[in-house]
Design a protein around this motif. Structure first.
Motif, short mmCIF file in Angstrom:
data_model
loop_
_atom_site.label_atom_id
_atom_site.label_comp_id
_atom_site.label_asym_id
_atom_site.label_seq_id
_atom_site.Cartn_x
_atom_site.Cartn_y
_atom_site.Cartn_z
N ARG A 1 0.84 -1.20 0.00
CA ARG A 1 0.00 0.00 0.00
C ARG A 1 0.87 1.24 0.00
N ARG A 2 0.38 2.28 -0.67
CA ARG A 2 1.05 3.59 -0.66
C ARG A 2 0.12 4.60 0.01
N TYR A 3 0.66 5.35 0.95
CA TYR A 3 -0.09 6.39 1.64
C TYR A 3 0.43 7.74 1.17
N ASP A 4 -0.45 8.56 0.62
CA ASP A 4 -0.04 9.85 0.04
C ASP A 4 -0.63 11.03 0.81
N HIS A 5 -0.59 10.95 2.15
CA HIS A 5 -1.25 11.97 2.96
C HIS A 5 -0.40 13.22 3.19
N HIS A 6 0.91 13.12 3.04
CA HIS A 6 1.76 14.30 3.23
C HIS A 6 1.81 15.14 1.95
N THR A 7 1.96 16.46 2.14
CA THR A 7 2.03 17.37 0.99
C THR A 7 3.43 17.95 0.82
N GLU A 8 4.35 17.50 1.66
CA GLU A 8 5.78 17.83 1.54
C GLU A 8 6.56 16.55 1.83
N PHE A 9 7.89 16.64 1.80
CA PHE A 9 8.73 15.46 2.03
C PHE A 9 8.30 14.71 3.29
#
Length: 317
Positions: free
Chosen positions: A274-282
């Motif tokens: 699974r990939r979690y893409d919740h951050h909007t920066e590094f």
């Protein structure tokens, strides 16, 4: 739960090994380039939270932190000014820092507490060295200086009190034994800088590495000439890797591509689960709770720290 917002950018997050609802977040101003740092300690209180129960200001950014394995109130921080500071959450503000060591000549990028011996910890620095510490000693107990470039991470063996690994910008992972005068193994792990390493908690011979080359590699220290598995999926440098304390095959990673990824190391070619893409920066800090299976945390340069269960979406918890 809602993400925790800190004034500065997140660099590291660590669950307490004693209390399941307590965690530490290391932060730096201006993305760690210049400015102050702040060490936060969060915990649930009265059915709410986590809320901040302590915060410590530093003159330079904080890049990492680690909880003591023998005292539930003590943690150490790695600072950009080359210092290591120890804090006692139970002590009044004027009693902190509990200790302040300044032997490294460049940034301290990693601290790691011994999981077996419990009374010692390591620091890894951009001065190409690692140092061994004990809080009741006035200075470092030993310096390890074989890497030829920045040392980005250190990780203790989960079963052997004298053994640890280090990851360096010289593209290697080294194994060390406190009973030996020099490193015991050098693995040419990647073609680019190695930013992180961790041990499999269920197999003494297996460790993982994460690199600027965007890959994660699994190593058998008995056969170090080639990786067991190379896992591909991140789009930029892999900042941290951590092996599950509950399952032999589960690995978590975070990257400068702003994602946190879950992997099955025993699947063919190390399958991304699974990939979690919740951050909007590094995304630069992750941890997995040793007390609650599946509970994880991440922090990033967006100033947000998330705590969630692996089966959930961190944005809607």
């Amino acid at each position: 739960m809602a993400p925790l917002r800190t004034p500065f950018q997140g660099f590291a997050v660590r669950f307490s090994p004693f209390e399941e609802d307590k965690l530490a977040v290391a932060t730096s101003q201006n993305f760690g380039i210049i400015g102050n740092g702040k060490q936060h300690v969060m915990a649930k209180r009265g059915g709410h939270g986590p809320v901040e129960i302590a915060a410590y200001d530093t003159a330079d950014g904080i890049y990492d932190c680690a909880w003591s394995e023998e005292n539930e109130n003590v943690l150490v921080s790695a600072s950009g000014d080359g210092s290591i500071k120890a804090w006692d959450v139970s002590a009044p503000a004027q009693a902190n820092p509990l200790r302040s060591y300044h032997e490294h000549t460049h940034e301290v990028y990693s601290v790691a507490w011994n999981l077996v011996g419990r009374d010692i910890f390591l620091s890894a620095s951009w001065d190409n060295s690692l140092k061994l510490w004990r809080l009741d000693a006035p200075g470092s107990l030993r310096t390890f200086k074989e890497h030829t470039y920045c040392v980005y991470a250190a990780a203790w063996s989960p079963s052997q009190a004298d053994v640890f690994a280090s990851a360096s910008g010289d593209c290697t992972v080294k194994l060390w034994d406190l009973r030996a005068p020099t490193s015991t193994l050098t693995i040419p792990a990647h073609d680019y800088e190695v930013l992180s390493t961790d041990w499999n908690k269920y197999n003494d011979h297996m460790l993982v590495s994460g690199s600027v080359d965007k890959t994660i590699r699994v190593w058998d220290t008995r056969l170090p000439n080639r990786p067991v598995t190379t896992m591909v999926g991140h789009k930029y440098a892999v900042r941290r890797v951590i092996c599950s304390p509950h399952r032999e095959n589960i690995l978590l990673s975070c990257s400068y591509d702003m994602s946190v990824c879950l992997w099955d190391t025993m699947a063919r070619d190390g399958e991304m689960v699974r990939r979690y893409d919740h951050h909007t920066e590094f995304a630069v800090g992750i941890d997995m709770s040793v007390l609650v299976e599946g509970l994880v945390a991440s922090t990033g340069w967006d100033g947000l720290t998330y705590v969630w269960h692996l089966s959930q979406d961190p944005r809607v918890v």
